[in-house]
Scaffold this active site. Structure first.
Site, PDB file in Angstrom:
ATOM      1  N   ASN A 129      14.348  -1.840   4.442  1.00 11.67           N
ATOM      2  CA  ASN A 129      15.350  -1.251   4.039  1.00 11.67           C
ATOM      3  C   ASN A 129      16.052  -0.238   5.022  1.00 11.67           C
ATOM      4  O   ASN A 129      15.554  -0.265   6.136  1.00 11.67           O
ATOM      5  CB  ASN A 129      14.818  -0.696   2.732  1.00 11.67           C
TER       6      ASN A 129
ATOM      7  N   LYS B 144       7.085 -20.086  11.978  1.00 11.07           N
ATOM      8  CA  LYS B 144       8.294 -19.763  11.541  1.00 11.07           C
ATOM      9  C   LYS B 144       8.769 -20.752  10.694  1.00 11.07           C
ATOM     10  O   LYS B 144       8.650 -22.075  10.861  1.00 11.07           O
ATOM     11  CB  LYS B 144       9.115 -19.720  12.899  1.00 11.07           C
TER      12      LYS B 144
ATOM     13  N   PRO C  74       1.521  -2.317  -4.163  1.00 11.89           N
ATOM     14  CA  PRO C  74       0.938  -1.124  -4.984  1.00 11.89           C
ATOM     15  C   PRO C  74       1.806   0.265  -4.754  1.00 11.89           C
ATOM     16  O   PRO C  74       2.445   0.314  -4.007  1.00 11.89           O
ATOM     17  CB  PRO C  74      -0.385  -1.030  -4.493  1.00 11.89           C
ATOM     18  N   ASP C  75       1.909   0.891  -5.993  1.00  9.23           N
ATOM     19  CA  ASP C  75       2.377   2.123  -5.724  1.00  9.23           C
ATOM     20  C   ASP C  75       1.614   3.276  -5.130  1.00  9.23           C
ATOM     21  O   ASP C  75       0.636   3.688  -5.724  1.00  9.23           O
ATOM     22  CB  ASP C  75       2.974   2.740  -7.276  1.00  9.23           C
ATOM     23  N   ILE C  76       1.996   3.590  -4.111  1.00  6.46           N
ATOM     24  CA  ILE C  76       0.822   4.565  -3.197  1.00  6.46           C
ATOM     25  C   ILE C  76       0.811   5.819  -3.818  1.00  6.46           C
ATOM     26  O   ILE C  76      -0.221   6.562  -3.886  1.00  6.46           O
ATOM     27  CB  ILE C  76       1.416   4.596  -1.810  1.00  6.46           C
TER      28      ILE C  76
ATOM     29  N   LYS D 198      11.044   9.835 -13.515  1.00 12.37           N
ATOM     30  CA  LYS D 198       9.964   9.345 -12.351  1.00 12.37           C
ATOM     31  C   LYS D 198       8.971  10.334 -12.164  1.00 12.37           C
ATOM     32  O   LYS D 198       7.699   9.811 -11.943  1.00 12.37           O
ATOM     33  CB  LYS D 198      10.990   9.113 -11.141  1.00 12.37           C
TER      34      LYS D 198
ATOM     35  N   LYS E 264       5.122   8.913 -12.660  1.00  8.45           N
ATOM     36  CA  LYS E 264       4.307   8.760 -11.264  1.00  8.45           C
ATOM     37  C   LYS E 264       3.096  10.020 -11.549  1.00  8.45           C
ATOM     38  O   LYS E 264       2.238  10.262 -10.629  1.00  8.45           O
ATOM     39  CB  LYS E 264       5.092   9.039  -9.841  1.00  8.45           C
TER      40      LYS E 264
END
Ligand code: C5P
Length: 404
Positions: free
Chosen positions: A212, A291, A309-311, A341, A345
């Site tokens: 990203n 490849k 996973p959500d760290i 959020k 979290k």
């Protein structure tokens, strides 16, 4: 741009003889740009490497090289020059000059000025590796530390003499950051801060992947600011091309799973976890080891994804979690999504912005969400914002002195 730590500060920049004198031209520029006044004093040997005229032009002040300079009418240059100083910085500091300082010698303007000082002294050594490791130099450096002198560096690497080893002067940017750090209030002193920054890279095959547009600038600025506030900082960075802030321990990772492992390993030993990284939500299920080839008859490969996973949420749910700070880049409705959020979290503090517009930019405008509600901060450059956020985090931390 002036920065609060240096604006209005008066620095005496003492230069001694060494090839690293060329780095001081850039260091002077960085210090004056940040709002400090820089009074240069040079030893005779330093003038062999760079001229006082150059240093005068860059500092915007007359340069002094002799104790007997007629421009100071009372012949007290050593007193007059150090009287208003907030600090004296010796850069580059030669082996000879460190020896002089360690023994309290005062046989030229700069050494006399240091002996007559009533302010902190910082030295930035620069010399050949044999000179640096020589027991005599090491004894002198130990003595200087014991006398309260702050020794910045040296670095390790290729030297002007062609050899490789310890003794290289810190680069101008690193010297500058170390000086800023010296003036920063130590609101995170004694705290360990773990920070993630940058994007992650999720491979599709050995040459392709999904990433990203996070530049890592905000996370790196926070790492720098936390270090300057006295914290012991560990930075886990995704793939970015940014230099490591001075004094920060950095570990590079690529994928979300590698970032997860690196964070989980360290989180329990830290007081604060600031999760700035833009972690990929999904990775390619079973990335190809070869490849992926284009087929002769066209067609596109199909990829399937699995969730990463959500760290941040994992760390926040540890039995004894560090103080967790999350970041959220929202494309709209920041107030609603930020608060939601933070709750989801389970973090005490969430910093929201209207990204992805902020990716790669040098400034940012954020909203803080905590148990009390929300606080909007004005738009600031990322370094100023990082210093502000560090203060906001520090004042929310539980006072460890009260925990038995
Ligand atoms: O859910 P979202 O990705 O918007 O949350 C952003 C926050 O969660 C950031 O602090 C980010 O570093 C963290 N995060 C994480 N692990 C993930 C996804 C996001 O730590 N897999």
């Amino acid at each position: 741009m002036a920065i609060a730590e240096l604006a209005g500060k008066h620095l005496v920049l003492g230069m001694t003889g060494g090839i690293a004198c060329y780095k001081i031209a850039e260091l002077t520029r960085l210090l004056t740009k940040a709002g400090a006044t820089v009074q240069v004093a040079m030893t005779e040997a330093a003038t062999q490497f760079i001229t006082p005229v150059t240093m005068q032009a860059l500092s915007g002040r007359p340069v002094y090289t002799s104790q007997w300079d007629g421009r100071i009418d009372n012949n007290m240059a050593h007193i007059d020059l150090s009287r208003e100083a907030d600090a004296i910085v010796i850069a580059p500091a030669s082996a000879d000059f460190l020896a002089k300082l360690a023994h309290g010698m005062a046989d030229d303007l700069l050494s006399t000025l240091c002996l007559a000082r009533d302010c902190p002294l910082l030295v930035v050594p620069a010399m050949n590796r044999q000179m640096w490791t020589n027991p005599a130099t090491q004894r002198n450096v130990a003595q200087l530390r014991a006398d309260g002198v702050l020794v910045l560096g040296p670095d390790s690497g290729v030297q002007a003499c062609g050899e490789t080893g310890d003794g290289r002067m810190l680069e101008p940017q690193a010297s500058y950051e170390a000086i800023v750090s010296f003036f920063q209030p130590k609101v995170l002193s004694g705290r360990c801060v773990l920070i993630t920054a940058g994007p992650t890279f999720e491979p599709i095959d050995p040459v392709r992947g999904i990433t990203n547009r996070s530049s890592g600038k905000m996370g790196f600025a926070l790492a720098r600011a936390a270090q300057q506030a006295g914290a012991d900082v560990r930075l886990i960075a995704g793939p970015v091309s940014l230099p490591t802030p001075w004094g920060v321990a950095r570990e590079d990772v690529e994928t979300a799973l590698q970032m997860y492992d690196a964070v989980v390993q360290r989180a329990q030993d830290c007081d604060v976890f600031i999760s700035v990284a833009a972690v990929a939500d999904w990775r390619v299920d079973r990335a190809s080891e070869e490849k992926i080839k284009k087929t002769a008859h066209g067609g596109v490969p199909s990829l399937s994804f699995v969730e990463n996973p959500d760290i941040l949420a994992t760390v926040a749910r540890l039995t004894n979690p560090p103080y967790c700070v999350g970041f959220a880049a929202e494309s709209g409705e920041l107030v609603v999504h930020g608060a939601e959020k933070r709750a989801r979290k389970q973090v005490p503090l969430l910093i929201g912005n209207l990204g992805p517009k902020t990716f790669g930019r040098d400034d940012n405008e954020v909203v803080l969400f905590d148990a009390q509600g929300l606080t909007r901060l004005p738009r600031m450059d990322k370094d100023t914002l990082a210093a502000t956020l560090v203060r906001e985090i520090a004042r929310r931390l539980p006072d460890t002195s009260l925990i038995s």
